[in-house]
Scaffold this active site. Sequence first.
Site, PDB file in Angstrom:
ATOM      1  N   CYS A 333      26.605   7.156  29.835  1.00  0.00           N
ATOM      2  CA  CYS A 333      27.261   7.253  28.525  1.00  0.00           C
ATOM      3  C   CYS A 333      28.767   6.936  28.531  1.00  0.00           C
ATOM      4  O   CYS A 333      29.217   6.127  27.717  1.00  0.00           O
ATOM      5  CB  CYS A 333      27.044   8.631  27.915  1.00  0.00           C
ATOM      6  SG  CYS A 333      25.489   9.398  28.338  1.00  0.00           S
ATOM      7  N   ARG A 362      22.378  11.758  40.948  1.00  0.00           N
ATOM      8  CA  ARG A 362      22.435  13.188  40.646  1.00  0.00           C
ATOM      9  C   ARG A 362      22.013  13.965  41.876  1.00  0.00           C
ATOM     10  O   ARG A 362      21.022  13.617  42.521  1.00  0.00           O
ATOM     11  CB  ARG A 362      21.508  13.528  39.466  1.00  0.00           C
ATOM     12  CG  ARG A 362      21.881  12.835  38.178  1.00  0.00           C
ATOM     13  CD  ARG A 362      20.946  13.202  37.045  1.00  0.00           C
ATOM     14  NE  ARG A 362      21.237  12.412  35.852  1.00  0.00           N
ATOM     15  CZ  ARG A 362      20.542  12.475  34.716  1.00  0.00           C
ATOM     16  NH1 ARG A 362      19.512  13.314  34.625  1.00  0.00           N
ATOM     17  NH2 ARG A 362      20.848  11.720  33.684  1.00  0.00           N
ATOM     18  N   GLN A 380      18.354   4.266  34.830  1.00  0.00           N
ATOM     19  CA  GLN A 380      17.989   4.628  33.460  1.00  0.00           C
ATOM     20  C   GLN A 380      18.073   3.401  32.567  1.00  0.00           C
ATOM     21  O   GLN A 380      19.033   2.631  32.650  1.00  0.00           O
ATOM     22  CB  GLN A 380      18.934   5.702  32.920  1.00  0.00           C
ATOM     23  CG  GLN A 380      18.648   7.100  33.434  1.00  0.00           C
ATOM     24  CD  GLN A 380      19.401   8.150  32.641  1.00  0.00           C
ATOM     25  OE1 GLN A 380      20.604   8.039  32.454  1.00  0.00           O
ATOM     26  NE2 GLN A 380      18.714   9.169  32.194  1.00  0.00           N
ATOM     27  N   ASP A 382      19.102   2.820  29.658  1.00  0.00           N
ATOM     28  CA  ASP A 382      19.907   3.393  28.588  1.00  0.00           C
ATOM     29  C   ASP A 382      20.215   2.382  27.495  1.00  0.00           C
ATOM     30  O   ASP A 382      20.292   1.178  27.752  1.00  0.00           O
ATOM     31  CB  ASP A 382      21.247   3.877  29.151  1.00  0.00           C
ATOM     32  CG  ASP A 382      21.264   5.374  29.385  1.00  0.00           C
ATOM     33  OD1 ASP A 382      20.740   6.095  28.531  1.00  0.00           O
ATOM     34  OD2 ASP A 382      21.782   5.805  30.421  1.00  0.00           O
ATOM     35  N   HIS A 384      23.085   2.537  24.036  1.00  0.00           N
ATOM     36  CA  HIS A 384      23.968   3.307  23.169  1.00  0.00           C
ATOM     37  C   HIS A 384      24.177   2.484  21.910  1.00  0.00           C
ATOM     38  O   HIS A 384      24.579   1.323  21.972  1.00  0.00           O
ATOM     39  CB  HIS A 384      25.284   3.612  23.873  1.00  0.00           C
ATOM     40  CG  HIS A 384      25.103   4.464  25.089  1.00  0.00           C
ATOM     41  ND1 HIS A 384      25.102   3.952  26.369  1.00  0.00           N
ATOM     42  CD2 HIS A 384      24.856   5.786  25.219  1.00  0.00           C
ATOM     43  CE1 HIS A 384      24.870   4.938  27.231  1.00  0.00           C
ATOM     44  NE2 HIS A 384      24.717   6.051  26.552  1.00  0.00           N
ATOM     45  N   LYS A 463      18.037  16.009  19.682  1.00  0.00           N
ATOM     46  CA  LYS A 463      17.321  14.854  20.226  1.00  0.00           C
ATOM     47  C   LYS A 463      15.851  14.890  19.837  1.00  0.00           C
ATOM     48  O   LYS A 463      15.304  15.928  19.473  1.00  0.00           O
ATOM     49  CB  LYS A 463      17.441  14.824  21.748  1.00  0.00           C
ATOM     50  CG  LYS A 463      16.881  16.048  22.448  1.00  0.00           C
ATOM     51  CD  LYS A 463      16.983  15.948  23.969  1.00  0.00           C
ATOM     52  CE  LYS A 463      16.387  17.178  24.641  1.00  0.00           C
ATOM     53  NZ  LYS A 463      16.253  17.033  26.097  1.00  0.00           N
ATOM     54  N   HIS A 509      22.188   7.911  21.837  1.00  0.00           N
ATOM     55  CA  HIS A 509      21.776   7.633  23.214  1.00  0.00           C
ATOM     56  C   HIS A 509      20.251   7.504  23.174  1.00  0.00           C
ATOM     57  O   HIS A 509      19.595   8.339  22.556  1.00  0.00           O
ATOM     58  CB  HIS A 509      22.081   8.799  24.165  1.00  0.00           C
ATOM     59  CG  HIS A 509      23.473   9.338  24.123  1.00  0.00           C
ATOM     60  ND1 HIS A 509      24.366   9.165  25.142  1.00  0.00           N
ATOM     61  CD2 HIS A 509      24.117  10.076  23.186  1.00  0.00           C
ATOM     62  CE1 HIS A 509      25.501   9.783  24.839  1.00  0.00           C
ATOM     63  NE2 HIS A 509      25.375  10.346  23.662  1.00  0.00           N
TER      64      HIS A 509
END
Length: 636
Positions: A333, A362, A380, A382, A384, A463, A509
């Site tokens: 992000c 992570r 990921q 992802d 945005h 979410k 997201h």
Amino acid sequence: MLKVTLKDGSVKEFEQGAAVEEVVASIGSGLLKAAIAARVNNRVIDLPTKLHEDCTLDVLTFDDADGRWALRHTGSHVLAQAVKRLFPNTKLAIGPAIETGFYYDFDTDKPFTEEDLTAIEKEMEKIVKEELLLEKFVLPRNEAIEYMEKLGESYKVELISELPEDEEISFYKQGEFVDLCAGPHAPNTGKLKAIKLLSVAGAYWRGSEKNKMLQRIYGTAFVKKSQLDEYLNMLEEAKKRDHRKLGKELDLFSLHEEGPGFPFFHPKGMILRNTLEDFWRKEHRKNKYQEIKTPIILDEELWHRSGHWEKYKENMYTTKIDEGDFALKPMNCPGGMIMYAREMHSYRDLPLRMGELGLVHRHELAGALHGLMRVRCFTQDDAHIFMMPSQIKEEIIGVAKMIDSFYNLFGFEYHMELSTRPEKYIGTVESWDVATEALRDALDTLGRPYKINEGDGAFYGPKIDFHLKDSIGRTWQCGTIQLDMQMPERFDLTYVGADGEKHRPVMVHRVIFGSIERFIAILTEHFAGAFPTWLAPVQAIILPISERQLDYAKKIAADMEALDIRVEVDIRNEKIGYKIREAQLQKIPYMLVVGDKEVENGEVAIRARKEGDKGAMKVEAFKEMILEEINTKAIK
């Protein structure tokens, strides 16, 4: 008199202090027999609980998620009671219900053996037959501590000591056994008609490697033996489909001591991965996304600004560069924020959709690592999306439809959950309410059923989560759409509106695969390694009966490769039956046997992975058939 409004809208009147089970009994004896707990004014409570005010009431059976949770939570207490009967010196830690059953953590001098589990399970069955009532009582905090100290339950004392001094502490008693617990529970142990202990594993107290290793016994419970049998059959099928086993057998990926939690993808695994990513890129181009790439390591200050440092630092890897503090990104992000902020945007530019296949790191505890399902680095998918508030509903609907098209392609059923503001959050309650209602409005417009998941939103916004159901009935949370009004504020993102003034964009997201690695694991188990032809690392293998057909086989392979069909030729000097069995074990969609007759007629003898022998076919006809299957991404 108090008024109780039931699920169907009808209202019944009862004396003050009537128990919930009295209300249930008034509806019908069959329902009382099936009831496990109840939801009163949106709070799940025990059936013996007395009512003192007007309320709404839903009866919860095993068919309800909260009913299953209460039953299985009772199962964890029955497990603990059985262990204390057989091993009195054992100390109790925690024992919650989980989605598939329950577990309990124990501190004991010797490891539990398979024989111990068998004995514990038999004792649990005795406790079930005793139909012991679960009776709730409360004590002031100091008395609760003294009570647990007398029982020698030091872990319970630690938990109680951290609660507020003025709080009353609740316990549940069943026969001679008492446990610290907030509940709720089934009314008696006899509700657990079918129980099974599944495994034992190590678990650190409170999940910290600094604490003592305890023993965690896992089990499950149902209200019918047939349900338990069905579940155990599913577990057996899951073992056969284990992606770690199939990943090794199909030569897709491996994990090594030199990189715990950091997977190695093999050539065949990379074909599978690249095919998924190529499809992802094509679909995102069609949906007007721009692809970006942001760095893996970024300044620590950025993570303070985004709020991740405060909420997530224990899961982050850090390093020093040029005397400065940096962190490997656990999420994509903040990089997306920087990409948006690099230039001024007009309202005409919005919505701006930026997608990224971003590698994140992570720190997961060693005991939590599990094949590709739980790793320490993963990609990921992802995106945005930056938009004006007026565009929220349309964009959410667009993303949901895109996710739907992805999951339908792989044959997944799914359900959606709307997760609301958690206890720890950033931003104002007002902005959270606006964001939550925007998601709710989009879901209502889509017209698909969804579940409210109270308090499970991300720390920066509500979410929508997508839970996939695989071919053997398991569910996996993969896709998510998260509406964020906080991050644009923290990064001072703006756009110039039609009025010529600066305004704050809203951001979404979203992921579809979630993690490429995890999605590959799910696909592997969903298809049991027998991937659809368009995904299969090897789509066809040519099996010459002898060396005489080798040149013919190689020519067919070259022609197919020119059409981007992934094909191999088995040139080994082995019997054809052996070659076919090997190809079957590798789960290759098509085996093309060629002998002298096939060479003479310009044909191949086709064996399909599922259908078996399909007879001879002209080479050109086979190429057209497999290309049609690949191009339409058919699932057989």
